[in-house]
Design a protein around this motif. Structure first.
Motif, PDB file in Angstrom:
ATOM      1  N   UNK A   7     -10.776 -40.144 -33.158  1.00 52.76           N
ATOM      2  CA  UNK A   7      -9.325 -40.086 -33.365  1.00 52.76           C
ATOM      3  C   UNK A   7      -8.840 -38.666 -33.123  1.00 52.76           C
ATOM      4  N   UNK A   8      -7.817 -38.547 -32.315  1.00 53.02           N
ATOM      5  CA  UNK A   8      -7.337 -37.201 -31.989  1.00 53.02           C
ATOM      6  C   UNK A   8      -5.819 -37.122 -32.065  1.00 53.02           C
ATOM      7  N   UNK A  18       0.399 -34.808 -37.807  1.00 55.20           N
ATOM      8  CA  UNK A  18      -0.716 -34.745 -38.753  1.00 55.20           C
ATOM      9  C   UNK A  18      -0.456 -35.650 -39.941  1.00 55.20           C
ATOM     10  N   UNK A  19       0.815 -35.732 -40.316  1.00 58.14           N
ATOM     11  CA  UNK A  19       1.168 -36.550 -41.475  1.00 58.14           C
ATOM     12  C   UNK A  19       0.807 -38.022 -41.279  1.00 58.14           C
ATOM     13  N   UNK A  38     -12.450 -37.254 -36.688  1.00 57.26           N
ATOM     14  CA  UNK A  38     -11.028 -37.029 -36.426  1.00 57.26           C
ATOM     15  C   UNK A  38     -10.856 -35.567 -36.027  1.00 57.26           C
ATOM     16  N   UNK A  39     -10.176 -35.348 -34.927  1.00 59.89           N
ATOM     17  CA  UNK A  39      -9.998 -33.978 -34.435  1.00 59.89           C
ATOM     18  C   UNK A  39      -8.524 -33.720 -34.170  1.00 59.89           C
ATOM     19  N   UNK A  40      -8.036 -32.541 -34.562  1.00 59.56           N
ATOM     20  CA  UNK A  40      -6.673 -32.224 -34.142  1.00 59.56           C
ATOM     21  C   UNK A  40      -6.591 -30.836 -33.545  1.00 59.56           C
ATOM     22  N   UNK A  41      -5.549 -30.657 -32.751  1.00 58.59           N
ATOM     23  CA  UNK A  41      -5.319 -29.363 -32.144  1.00 58.59           C
ATOM     24  C   UNK A  41      -3.958 -28.863 -32.594  1.00 58.59           C
ATOM     25  N   UNK A  73      -8.742 -42.478 -29.424  1.00 60.10           N
ATOM     26  CA  UNK A  73      -7.492 -43.001 -29.973  1.00 60.10           C
ATOM     27  C   UNK A  73      -6.566 -41.830 -30.272  1.00 60.10           C
ATOM     28  N   UNK A  74      -5.419 -41.826 -29.609  1.00 59.63           N
ATOM     29  CA  UNK A  74      -4.480 -40.714 -29.759  1.00 59.63           C
ATOM     30  C   UNK A  74      -3.342 -41.118 -30.697  1.00 59.63           C
ATOM     31  N   UNK A  75      -3.062 -40.256 -31.658  1.00 64.00           N
ATOM     32  CA  UNK A  75      -2.050 -40.571 -32.672  1.00 64.00           C
ATOM     33  C   UNK A  75      -0.631 -40.294 -32.180  1.00 64.00           C
TER      34      UNK A  75
END
Ligand SMILES: Nc1nc2c(ncn2[C@@H]2O[C@H](COP(=O)(O)OP(=O)(O)O)[C@@H](O)[C@H]2O)c(=O)[nH]1
Ligand SMILES: [Mg+2]
Length: 411
Positions: A7-8, A18-19, A38-41, A73-75
């Motif tokens: 999940x990104x 992010x929320x 889960x990864x975020x930038x 999977x992109x949020x």
């Protein structure tokens, strides 16, 4: 083998994306994905071509490779250009937030109409991506399977897809009147139906499994014909009610899929009582509750009795609980997970059924009492008076049931 997903997301302006990242995780779990990570930038705006920055995408690629990831999977909702570029670069299937939500709708769509609405929404949403990119339409049909991109290289023209949408819309028109017939048939059945509605993560599924676990009705044929989202529960009055777990509300639905969401919710029309479940530990609960009421109005449900249920009270302070109680004095306060106050809820449901049932006082012969036993799952009665021949009772039941019983005892 489970679908292994990464999940990104980017953080977005004021961390907006992010929320909703946890909500995405919940949605993916509902679809039985195995979530590897889960990864975020930290990034305000997506890259127009690749969504992420090139460096980040390289890292994602090696992560996917060494962890056997088959879905990214992109949020967020991505453009068909971004989708095409990322899939080509990573060589795995990319799903965006709206596609995940559409898959959940597919799972929940029970009626033919609901299924068609969801397919139309999918085609409309993915139209620019499907045109000319040689994507298998099975991406739409069979749900999220194990196939990777580009297995069946078929080209779809815009006209081809538009024709398909038109034909689906014609089918919709045709089944509208059939639905009316089915609706009438279903309304004839006198067993009480209760729909549990609310946002994803409110605890709907937990509540349903707790209720049916604690009050499990012996397995019988009736039980096995119920859908996976439905449970039979015995109420304190000994009446039986059928509970349905409905598709969850989701924040920020893409405008193109709102109609499909509404059609997936249509089963609510067939229920007698609504349980509106609210996560009391969610800071946004009031706004969400408002959305639930607005949506019910939009799909034409105005007059159904409902019970407001605040869940997860184990997670909030007693001060907050008091505040909510003052605002909603008629609600029920529970913790589904901890089995707290579930009996209160069931008693409340009995109370509402009494209210929407008709009451008659009638005298029947003692030897006809077996008729009452026969329907005991759907009625409630108190004996007011009796002698060796006759029994005077106060009978609560849906109107149709009362007619039926009166007829049988007088035969
Ligand atoms: N602390 C707490 N967690 C709960 C409670 N009810 C449900 N949950 C948790 O909330 C999450 C979402 O629950 P779920 O039943 O899947 O919600 P649904 O999306 O409405 O079906 C799960 O992790 C549950 O274990 C509760 O009363 N208290
Ligand atoms: Mg659920």
């Amino acid at each position: 083998m489970k679908n292994r997903a990464l999940l990104v997301t980017i953080s977005g302006y004021s961390n907006k994306l992010l929320e909703s990242f946890d909500e995405l995780e919940q949605l993916c779990l509902t679809l039985d994905f195995y979530i590897v990570d889960k990864i975020y930038q930290k990034k305000l705006k997506p890259d127009p071509n690749y969504y992420f920055g090139k460096g980040k995408l390289e890292k994602i690629k090696s992560f996917c490779y060494s962890n056997n990831i088959n879905f990214l999977v992109i949020n967020d909702n991505i453009t068909s250009l971004q989708r095409k570029n990322i899939e080509k670069f990573l060589k795995i299937k990319v799903l965006d937030r709206t596609e995940i939500i559409l898959e959940i709708f597919s799972k929940h769509a029970k009626t033919k109409e609901g299924k068609i609405q969801v397919e139309i929404a999918k085609l409309q949403y993915l139209l620019p991506y499907l045109v000319g990119y040689g994507k298998e339409l099975s991406r739409l049909g069979g749900g999220i399977g194990t196939r990777g991109p580009g297995e069946r290289q078929l080209e779809y023209s815009r006209r081809h897809i538009k024709n398909r949408i038109r034909s689906l819309k014609r089918q919709l028109e045709n089944i509208k009147h059939i639905r009316e017939l089915q609706r009438k048939k279903r309304l004839k059945s006198s067993i009480t139906k209760i729909s549990v509605i609310g946002y994803t993560n409110a605890g709907k599924s937990t509540l349903l499994s707790k209720l049916s676990g604690e009050n499990l009705v012996a397995k019988n044929e009736m039980f096995t014909t119920l859908s996976p989202f439905t449970r039979k529960v015995k109420l304190p009055s000994n009446r039986i009610a059928i509970f349905s777990d409905t598709v969850g509300f989701i924040s920020n639905l893409h405008p193109k899929i709102i109609e499909a969401f509404h059609s997936t919710l249509e089963e609510i029309n067939y229920s007698d009582i609504l349980l509106i479940l609210v996560d009391s530990s969610d800071n946004n609960y009031e706004k969400k509750l408002e959305t639930v009421f607005e949506t019910l109005e939009k799909i034409g449900i105005y007059n159904k009795p409902y019970i407001l249920v605040f869940n997860k009270i184990d997670l909030i302070t007693s001060e907050l609980l008091e505040t909510i109680k003052n605002k909603y004095p008629y609600a029920i306060y529970i913790s589904a997970k901890n089995n707290l106050n579930l009996n209160k809820l069931l008693l409340k449901i009995d109370e509402v059924i009494d209210k929407i049932s008709k009451k008659v006082i009638t005298t029947i012969k003692t030897n006809k009492m077996n008729i009452l036993f026969k329907y005991s799952e759907q009625i409630k009665y108190n004996v007011l008076d009796s002698n060796s021949e006759n029994i005077k009772i106060e009978l609560y039941a849906p109107e149709k049931m009362i007619e039926k019983i009166i007829k049988e005892v007088n035969e």
